[in-house]
Structure formats: C-alpha cells, structure tokens
Design a protein around this motif. Structure first.
Motif, PDB file in Angstrom:
ATOM      1  N   LYS A  81     -11.974  11.460  -6.197  1.00  0.00           N
ATOM      2  CA  LYS A  81     -10.655  10.879  -5.932  1.00  0.00           C
ATOM      3  C   LYS A  81     -10.380  10.647  -4.449  1.00  0.00           C
ATOM      4  O   LYS A  81      -9.832   9.600  -4.086  1.00  0.00           O
ATOM      5  CB  LYS A  81      -9.551  11.757  -6.537  1.00  0.00           C
ATOM      6  CG  LYS A  81      -9.191  11.381  -7.938  1.00  0.00           C
ATOM      7  CD  LYS A  81      -7.961  12.097  -8.391  1.00  0.00           C
ATOM      8  CE  LYS A  81      -7.615  11.678  -9.813  1.00  0.00           C
ATOM      9  NZ  LYS A  81      -6.442  12.347 -10.297  1.00  0.00           N
ATOM     10  N   LYS A 109      -8.294   2.826  -1.118  1.00  0.00           N
ATOM     11  CA  LYS A 109      -6.974   2.236  -1.346  1.00  0.00           C
ATOM     12  C   LYS A 109      -6.207   2.051  -0.052  1.00  0.00           C
ATOM     13  O   LYS A 109      -5.458   1.099   0.113  1.00  0.00           O
ATOM     14  CB  LYS A 109      -6.155   3.154  -2.257  1.00  0.00           C
ATOM     15  CG  LYS A 109      -6.020   2.693  -3.650  1.00  0.00           C
ATOM     16  CD  LYS A 109      -5.023   3.573  -4.369  1.00  0.00           C
ATOM     17  CE  LYS A 109      -5.016   3.293  -5.837  1.00  0.00           C
ATOM     18  NZ  LYS A 109      -4.115   4.179  -6.538  1.00  0.00           N
ATOM     19  N   GLU A 113       2.482   1.604  -3.464  1.00  0.00           N
ATOM     20  CA  GLU A 113       1.528   2.078  -4.455  1.00  0.00           C
ATOM     21  C   GLU A 113       1.281   3.571  -4.288  1.00  0.00           C
ATOM     22  O   GLU A 113       1.205   4.315  -5.271  1.00  0.00           O
ATOM     23  CB  GLU A 113       0.213   1.311  -4.341  1.00  0.00           C
ATOM     24  CG  GLU A 113       0.282  -0.093  -4.877  1.00  0.00           C
ATOM     25  CD  GLU A 113      -1.010  -0.864  -4.660  1.00  0.00           C
ATOM     26  OE1 GLU A 113      -1.878  -0.390  -3.886  1.00  0.00           O
ATOM     27  OE2 GLU A 113      -1.151  -1.932  -5.250  1.00  0.00           O
ATOM     28  N   THR A 114       1.179   4.014  -3.045  1.00  0.00           N
ATOM     29  CA  THR A 114       0.957   5.434  -2.791  1.00  0.00           C
ATOM     30  C   THR A 114       2.150   6.255  -3.256  1.00  0.00           C
ATOM     31  O   THR A 114       1.984   7.305  -3.886  1.00  0.00           O
ATOM     32  CB  THR A 114       0.720   5.669  -1.285  1.00  0.00           C
ATOM     33  OG1 THR A 114      -0.329   4.808  -0.847  1.00  0.00           O
ATOM     34  CG2 THR A 114       0.360   7.106  -1.003  1.00  0.00           C
ATOM     35  N   PHE A 118     -11.878   7.287  -3.310  1.00  0.00           N
ATOM     36  CA  PHE A 118     -11.187   6.106  -3.813  1.00  0.00           C
ATOM     37  C   PHE A 118      -9.803   5.966  -3.182  1.00  0.00           C
ATOM     38  O   PHE A 118      -9.306   4.861  -2.991  1.00  0.00           O
ATOM     39  CB  PHE A 118     -11.085   6.145  -5.345  1.00  0.00           C
ATOM     40  CG  PHE A 118     -12.397   5.856  -6.013  1.00  0.00           C
ATOM     41  CD1 PHE A 118     -12.877   4.565  -6.081  1.00  0.00           C
ATOM     42  CD2 PHE A 118     -13.171   6.872  -6.537  1.00  0.00           C
ATOM     43  CE1 PHE A 118     -14.093   4.284  -6.676  1.00  0.00           C
ATOM     44  CE2 PHE A 118     -14.390   6.612  -7.130  1.00  0.00           C
ATOM     45  CZ  PHE A 118     -14.855   5.317  -7.204  1.00  0.00           C
ATOM     46  N   LYS A 119      -9.194   7.094  -2.842  1.00  0.00           N
ATOM     47  CA  LYS A 119      -7.909   7.052  -2.151  1.00  0.00           C
ATOM     48  C   LYS A 119      -8.086   6.450  -0.757  1.00  0.00           C
ATOM     49  O   LYS A 119      -7.267   5.649  -0.307  1.00  0.00           O
ATOM     50  CB  LYS A 119      -7.330   8.465  -2.058  1.00  0.00           C
ATOM     51  CG  LYS A 119      -5.875   8.503  -1.704  1.00  0.00           C
ATOM     52  CD  LYS A 119      -5.333   9.907  -1.860  1.00  0.00           C
ATOM     53  CE  LYS A 119      -3.838   9.901  -1.818  1.00  0.00           C
ATOM     54  NZ  LYS A 119      -3.279  11.231  -2.028  1.00  0.00           N
ATOM     55  N   THR A 175       0.830  -1.201   0.000  1.00  0.00           N
ATOM     56  CA  THR A 175       0.000   0.000   0.000  1.00  0.00           C
ATOM     57  C   THR A 175       0.865   1.252   0.000  1.00  0.00           C
ATOM     58  O   THR A 175       0.607   2.202  -0.748  1.00  0.00           O
ATOM     59  CB  THR A 175      -0.940   0.000   1.221  1.00  0.00           C
ATOM     60  OG1 THR A 175      -1.710  -1.201   1.213  1.00  0.00           O
ATOM     61  CG2 THR A 175      -1.859   1.197   1.204  1.00  0.00           C
ATOM     62  N   ASP A 227       2.157   6.317  -7.045  1.00  0.00           N
ATOM     63  CA  ASP A 227       1.110   7.172  -7.573  1.00  0.00           C
ATOM     64  C   ASP A 227       1.487   8.648  -7.478  1.00  0.00           C
ATOM     65  O   ASP A 227       1.004   9.466  -8.253  1.00  0.00           O
ATOM     66  CB  ASP A 227      -0.215   6.924  -6.842  1.00  0.00           C
ATOM     67  CG  ASP A 227      -0.857   5.623  -7.253  1.00  0.00           C
ATOM     68  OD1 ASP A 227      -0.465   5.083  -8.312  1.00  0.00           O
ATOM     69  OD2 ASP A 227      -1.746   5.144  -6.530  1.00  0.00           O
TER      70      ASP A 227
END
Length: 174
Positions: free
Chosen positions: A136, A143, A70-71, A139-140, A67, A74
């Motif tokens: 957004k 995540k 991925e952050t 959805f963040k 996680t 991104d």
C-alpha cells in the motif's frame, strides 16, 4: 503599367514588353514581407505561450486539488462503506426483462448441475497487490505523484519486487 499607373496583370499580357521591377524595390518588398511576417509570428507565439502557461498552471492546481480530495476521501471509512452499499443497491435494481433472463439462465445452470456430479470448490477472496498492506505505501506514493522510477528504487532498497507496480490488480504474493 496602365493609364492609372497600376501594374498590368492578367492572361493577355506580354511580359517581355512590361518593365521589370528594380532589384532594390523587389528586395525592399521582400524584406518588409519577411519582417512583418516574423513580427506577427512572434506576437502570435508569445500570446499562445502565455495562454498555455496560464492553462498549465490551472491544470496543475486542479490536479493538486483532486489529489488532495482523493486522499481526504480515502481516509474517511464511512465513504468506503457507502460506495459498497451503492454498488449493492445498483445490482439489486434490475429491469424485469433482465430478471427474467437471469432466472432462465439460473434454471438452465441448475438443470445442468443436476446432471453432473457436484464438485463445488470453495472460493476464497483474492487479495490484490494494491490492497495488500505490504504494498500500500508504494501505491500511495504513486497516487501522490512520486515518479515510478523513484518508487521502484525504494522498493528495491526495501527488498520488494518492483514489477509489482506494473499490475495493481494482480493477486498478491504469499
């Protein structure tokens, strides 16, 4: 019992002539069996639970690391551009047979278009719910592992339809 003192078993034994095991011995054997079986199962269960706990901790650690990665990925804009370039180069590199097939299909499509009146509709890129700036943050949160119910409550308090979370690829509302 035979001459060695072992119990007699087999197909040719007349069980009416064999002495019965006393109830005290039978209960003792049965109790020993139950105690040993329970001790084994308890030990086995304890070992399995400890191994599962270790694996669960490792999986949670890996999940948290993924996680975070991925952050971080991104947040890097250059990587997003690289992903787009890789996809474009992958589509450009085709096998010769695929190129021939695609050329044949293009020729057929062009010949059909010549026969029909041309009505070309301008295609506009469709913005998905997940890409829309209004949605957004939700959805963040998803995540990062926030529960879906908590996010839906937040969306309701913000005056946003919580059903949007169910399909992130749906077109964004105007």
């Amino acid at each position: 019992m035979d001459e060695n003192g072992l119990p007699i078993t087999g197909a040719g034994v007349d069980y009416s002539s064999v002495e019965a095991i006393s109830q005290r011995e039978l209960i003792t054997y049965f109790n020993m069996f139950v105690v040993r079986t329970c001790a084994f199962l308890n030990t086995f269960s304890t070992k399995c639970e400890s191994k599962l706990a270790v694996l669960n901790a490792r999986l949670e650690s890996i999940d948290a690391s993924i996680t975070l990665l991925e952050t971080k990925l991104d947040s890097v804009d250059e990587l997003k551009d690289m992903k787009l370039e890789e996809n474009q180069t992958n589509t450009e590199v085709q096998q010769p047979e695929q190129q021939i097939e695609s050329n044949v299909q293009n020729v057929q499509a062009i010949s059909q278009e010549e026969n029909l009146p041309s009505q070309v509709e301008p295609s506009t890129p469709v913005l998905t719910v997940a890409e829309d700036e209004r949605f957004k943050p939700y959805f963040k949160m998803l995540k990062f592992g926030v529960s879906e119910e908590s996010i839906k409550l937040k969306m309701r308090s913000d005056g946003v339809d919580p059903d949007i979370l169910s399909d992130p690829n749906a077109p964004a509302p105007p």
